[in-house]
Write a protein that holds these residues in place. Structure first.
Motif, PDB file in Angstrom:
ATOM      1  N   LYS A  19       0.807  -1.212   0.000  1.00 50.58           N
ATOM      2  CA  LYS A  19       0.000   0.000   0.000  1.00 50.58           C
ATOM      3  C   LYS A  19       0.845   1.269   0.000  1.00 50.58           C
ATOM      4  N   LEU A  20       1.989   1.211   0.681  1.00 49.27           N
ATOM      5  CA  LEU A  20       2.827   2.402   0.798  1.00 49.27           C
ATOM      6  C   LEU A  20       3.901   2.465  -0.281  1.00 49.27           C
ATOM      7  N   GLY A  21       3.939   1.439  -1.124  1.00 43.98           N
ATOM      8  CA  GLY A  21       4.970   1.434  -2.159  1.00 43.98           C
ATOM      9  C   GLY A  21       6.361   1.382  -1.553  1.00 43.98           C
ATOM     10  N   ALA A  22       6.467   0.735  -0.390  1.00 45.46           N
ATOM     11  CA  ALA A  22       7.739   0.676   0.341  1.00 45.46           C
ATOM     12  C   ALA A  22       8.527  -0.554  -0.078  1.00 45.46           C
ATOM     13  N   ARG A  23       9.817  -0.387  -0.295  1.00 43.09           N
ATOM     14  CA  ARG A  23      10.671  -1.499  -0.723  1.00 43.09           C
ATOM     15  C   ARG A  23      10.950  -2.469   0.403  1.00 43.09           C
ATOM     16  N   ASP A  24      11.112  -1.953   1.611  1.00 43.70           N
ATOM     17  CA  ASP A  24      11.514  -2.800   2.721  1.00 43.70           C
ATOM     18  C   ASP A  24      11.143  -2.141   4.036  1.00 43.70           C
ATOM     19  N   ARG A  25      11.620  -2.751   5.131  1.00 44.75           N
ATOM     20  CA  ARG A  25      11.278  -2.281   6.470  1.00 44.75           C
ATOM     21  C   ARG A  25      11.837  -0.885   6.739  1.00 44.75           C
ATOM     22  N   VAL A  26      12.979  -0.585   6.147  1.00 44.33           N
ATOM     23  CA  VAL A  26      13.556   0.758   6.313  1.00 44.33           C
ATOM     24  C   VAL A  26      12.571   1.815   5.826  1.00 44.33           C
ATOM     25  N   HIS A  27      11.963   1.584   4.665  1.00 45.20           N
ATOM     26  CA  HIS A  27      11.010   2.539   4.126  1.00 45.20           C
ATOM     27  C   HIS A  27       9.750   2.635   4.980  1.00 45.20           C
ATOM     28  N   LEU A  28       9.380   1.531   5.648  1.00 45.44           N
ATOM     29  CA  LEU A  28       8.243   1.585   6.559  1.00 45.44           C
ATOM     30  C   LEU A  28       8.556   2.472   7.761  1.00 45.44           C
ATOM     31  N   VAL A  29       9.787   2.408   8.248  1.00 43.57           N
ATOM     32  CA  VAL A  29      10.185   3.288   9.352  1.00 43.57           C
ATOM     33  C   VAL A  29      10.092   4.751   8.918  1.00 43.57           C
ATOM     34  N   ILE A  30      10.564   5.022   7.716  1.00 48.21           N
ATOM     35  CA  ILE A  30      10.494   6.387   7.187  1.00 48.21           C
ATOM     36  C   ILE A  30       9.037   6.826   7.063  1.00 48.21           C
ATOM     37  N   ALA A  31       8.179   5.922   6.583  1.00 50.70           N
ATOM     38  CA  ALA A  31       6.765   6.243   6.431  1.00 50.70           C
ATOM     39  C   ALA A  31       6.122   6.550   7.788  1.00 50.70           C
ATOM     40  N   ALA A  32       6.480   5.778   8.791  1.00 56.00           N
ATOM     41  CA  ALA A  32       5.934   6.006  10.137  1.00 56.00           C
ATOM     42  C   ALA A  32       6.354   7.363  10.665  1.00 56.00           C
ATOM     43  N   TYR A  33       7.582   7.745  10.390  1.00 54.93           N
ATOM     44  CA  TYR A  33       8.068   9.060  10.817  1.00 54.93           C
ATOM     45  C   TYR A  33       7.311  10.164  10.089  1.00 54.93           C
ATOM     46  N   GLU A  34       7.194  10.036   8.773  1.00 51.59           N
ATOM     47  CA  GLU A  34       6.552  11.083   7.996  1.00 51.59           C
ATOM     48  C   GLU A  34       5.071  11.232   8.327  1.00 51.59           C
ATOM     49  N   ALA A  35       4.455  10.160   8.810  1.00 52.01           N
ATOM     50  CA  ALA A  35       3.042  10.213   9.198  1.00 52.01           C
ATOM     51  C   ALA A  35       2.863  10.766  10.603  1.00 52.01           C
ATOM     52  N   GLY A  36       3.994  11.024  11.279  1.00 55.10           N
ATOM     53  CA  GLY A  36       3.898  11.542  12.648  1.00 55.10           C
ATOM     54  C   GLY A  36       3.629  10.475  13.680  1.00 55.10           C
ATOM     55  N   LEU A  37       3.792   9.206  13.296  1.00 58.65           N
ATOM     56  CA  LEU A  37       3.541   8.108  14.239  1.00 58.65           C
ATOM     57  C   LEU A  37       4.678   7.915  15.218  1.00 58.65           C
ATOM     58  N   ILE A  38       5.879   8.324  14.829  1.00 55.36           N
ATOM     59  CA  ILE A  38       7.038   8.260  15.709  1.00 55.36           C
ATOM     60  C   ILE A  38       7.831   9.544  15.561  1.00 55.36           C
ATOM     61  N   THR A  39       8.698   9.813  16.505  1.00 57.17           N
ATOM     62  CA  THR A  39       9.510  11.032  16.479  1.00 57.17           C
ATOM     63  C   THR A  39      10.972  10.681  16.657  1.00 57.17           C
TER      64      THR A  39
END
Length: 218
Positions: A196-216
């Motif tokens: 759904k996020l077009g993420a290549r791997d877990r690293v990109h999921l971490v980046i997505a979580a940051y950009e969504a404001g889910l983590i700081t």
């Protein structure tokens, strides 16, 4: 399942210590040993180990370059970076190259064994400290790969929960325990998030979580 482990380190004493630790458990076996990145790539091609414990800094081909080549020639082999250095650029470079995890050599030996098991079973291993450094790298490097915020609107509430925990550095097993889900269910959520996020791997999921404001970063 016996986990075949390839040890890669230019220091014989380090390899010897790791060899003894791995030899003491029933679910692992030493597939081979290498003291250079070039040798690690060659042995991976020949032996097809489940996990490669990779030193980051070695003469000649370093751990990051060797990791990239290993992941390319043997996608099923998981590379676990093991180093005494704790620097942002090395963390991000290793993860970009395809490493499944990043550990510091002076951590407890039982934790190293647990990490080998975790990546061998298909989980990524991003500790909270590595996650924070990864996010900091993204913050300081505008050109780093990122997932646009607008794409996060397509995920469900449960997927958002899973994404948040991935962003905190949890493995699939830890997420399963936290949310009281089966390991297989968590893997399904991770697969959906990647798609759904077009993420290549877990690293990109971490980046997505940051950009969504889910983590700081803090």
């Amino acid at each position: 399942m016996t986990i075949g482990v390839l040890l890669v380190d230019d220091q014989p004493l380090v390899r010897s210590a790791l060899r003894m630790v791995v030899a003491e458990v029933d679910d692992m076996a030493i597939a081979g040993e290498a003291e250079t990145g070039e040798e690690a790539v060659r042995l991976t091609r020949e032996l097809q180990p489940d996990v490669v414990l990779m030193d980051l800094r070695m003469p000649g081909m370093g751990g990051i370059e060797a990791t990239g080549q290993i992941v390319s020639l043997s996608p099923e082999t998981r590379v676990l970076i093991l180093t005494t250095f704790d620097e942002d650029d090395h963390v991000f470079g290793a993860l970009q190259a395809g490493a499944a995890g990043f550990l510091i050599k002076d951590m407890p030996l039982d934790d190293i064994l647990d990490a080998i098991r975790t990546v061998a079973h298909g989980d990524g291993l991003l500790s909270p400290s590595v996650t924070r450094r990864l996010i900091k790298h993204v913050v300081d490097t505008p050109t780093a790969p990122a997932v646009p915020r607008r794409l996060l609107s397509g995920i469900t509430g449960r997927e958002r929960e899973v994404l948040t925990l991935v962003g905190r550095g949890m493995s699939n097993s830890e997420i399963a325990d936290e949310l009281r889900l089966s390991h297989a269910t968590v893997k399904t959520y991770i697969t959906r998030l990647l798609s759904k996020l077009g993420a290549r791997d877990r690293v990109h999921l971490v980046i997505a979580a940051y950009e969504a404001g889910l983590i700081t970063v803090a």
